[in-house]
Motif scaffolding. Sequence first.
Motif, short mmCIF file in Angstrom:
data_model
loop_
_atom_site.label_atom_id
_atom_site.label_comp_id
_atom_site.label_asym_id
_atom_site.label_seq_id
_atom_site.Cartn_x
_atom_site.Cartn_y
_atom_site.Cartn_z
N LEU A 1 -2.62 7.38 12.60
CA LEU A 1 -2.38 5.94 12.48
C LEU A 1 -2.40 5.45 11.04
CD1 LEU A 1 -4.64 4.58 15.39
CD2 LEU A 1 -2.16 4.96 15.44
N ALA A 2 -3.29 5.98 10.22
CA ALA A 2 -3.48 5.48 8.86
C ALA A 2 -2.25 5.74 8.00
CB ALA A 2 -4.71 6.15 8.24
N PRO A 3 -1.99 4.81 7.05
CA PRO A 3 -2.73 3.58 6.76
C PRO A 3 -2.38 2.45 7.72
CG PRO A 3 -0.87 3.76 5.27
CD PRO A 3 -0.90 5.03 6.09
N VAL A 4 -3.33 1.55 7.88
CA VAL A 4 -3.20 0.40 8.78
C VAL A 4 -3.53 -0.86 8.00
CG1 VAL A 4 -4.21 -0.73 10.79
CG2 VAL A 4 -3.73 1.71 10.86
N ALA A 5 -2.73 -1.92 8.17
CA ALA A 5 -3.03 -3.22 7.55
C ALA A 5 -3.33 -4.23 8.64
CB ALA A 5 -1.85 -3.70 6.71
N TRP A 20 0.83 -1.21 0.00
CA TRP A 20 0.00 0.00 0.00
C TRP A 20 0.86 1.26 0.00
CZ3 TRP A 20 -4.98 0.58 -0.99
CH2 TRP A 20 -5.55 1.84 -0.76
N THR A 21 1.94 1.26 0.78
CA THR A 21 2.77 2.46 0.90
C THR A 21 3.86 2.52 -0.16
OG1 THR A 21 4.31 1.39 2.46
CG2 THR A 21 2.39 2.54 3.39
N GLY A 22 4.17 1.36 -0.78
CA GLY A 22 5.27 1.33 -1.73
C GLY A 22 6.64 1.41 -1.07
N ALA A 60 -7.14 2.88 4.66
CA ALA A 60 -6.29 3.87 4.01
C ALA A 60 -6.31 5.22 4.71
CB ALA A 60 -6.73 4.05 2.56
N ASP A 61 -7.39 5.53 5.40
CA ASP A 61 -7.52 6.86 5.97
C ASP A 61 -8.43 6.80 7.18
OD1 ASP A 61 -7.10 9.54 6.27
OD2 ASP A 61 -8.18 10.17 4.47
N GLY A 62 -8.46 7.89 7.94
CA GLY A 62 -9.31 7.97 9.12
C GLY A 62 -8.56 8.54 10.29
N THR A 63 -9.29 9.17 11.19
CA THR A 63 -8.69 9.66 12.42
C THR A 63 -8.32 8.47 13.31
OG1 THR A 63 -10.78 9.78 13.63
CG2 THR A 63 -10.16 11.70 12.29
#
Length: 358
Positions: free
Chosen positions: A148-152, A91-93, A164-167
Amino acid sequence: MRIDLADVPALERGVSLLGSGGGGDTVTAAALLRRWLADAAGGAVRLTAARDLPPGTRVVPLGLVGATAVFTEKLPGGGEFRAAVAAIERWTGERADALMSIEVGGLNGVLPLAAAADLRLSYVDADLSGRGLPRLDQLSVAAAGRGLAPVALAEPGGQVLVLADGTPAEIERTVRSFLTGSGGWAVLALAPILAGDLPGCSVLGTTSGALDLGRRVLAAGESPGADRLAAATGGRVLTLGRVLEVAHRMGPGEHGRPGFGRGSVTVTDHATRSLLRLEMENEYLLALRDGEVVASTPDVLAVLDRRTCVPISTEVLRHGTEVAVLQLPAAGFWTDPRHAPALRPRAYGIDSDPVLLR
């Protein structure tokens, strides 16, 4: 520094103390670490201080989230760690150069080391908690304003989810919802953090500190007196006594959702006959002696079996148990006024100012 099989008992004791009554089953986690270390190249994991890494080193925070009681019934196969790290890399590359724990207190002080052994990556001597914490939105990266985002997330049934996003609060709620329908627990990986940024958003030296703490407590032997126990831990003994009462209740929730379990423990001091009451959620949060607050989060409050000095979690403490109650100093990160609100008693809905050792 290397962590090998001989270090596991002391590490397990240290992280269980820092769990502050929470953090999950360290005994099972330690057994899994022994298995992975036995298969690792050289039989050890390299532990590296953040300051010794090139500033551009990409460090992935990793840990288990969810119902730790279910974890002991449904153990990881190892693929969950690899899947979570691979997902955050895709996701982050960005490739993971090293791993660190999201939480040194409890089983997450042990399991990410097993992941490092499995993935053949070095392990950074830092974490995002400095103790046991109940919520993701309380992690040091959130307290420092990084989010925190992104989180896997990778759960034992094979599902992988990327947020991918969010508080931080939204991430916390979404993760809990996912875990409810996916087997109870999952491995979580956060986006890589550059080693040069770790001093500002993590708690440094926590794994080596837990290892040293565990060694000192084990060296104190069985049934140490209050002075010896305080000297071994660098903390303060609040009481030596017997559990008089344990009460559990459901805690406050948000938006119609139930909260974490709450409760209280009352201990009768053998010497003074005073009553020490501990307020608890997933962890021990506040101590009152005869109604007066004498200790609180963000300091670590731990309840130990009086004879063996093995920490007792909030879930298994029972009436009649002979205990020692300890207060250990909070990591400096949490006494910084910029970060302290995340772990003060009021962050748990308890109307009290912090009462700390320092």
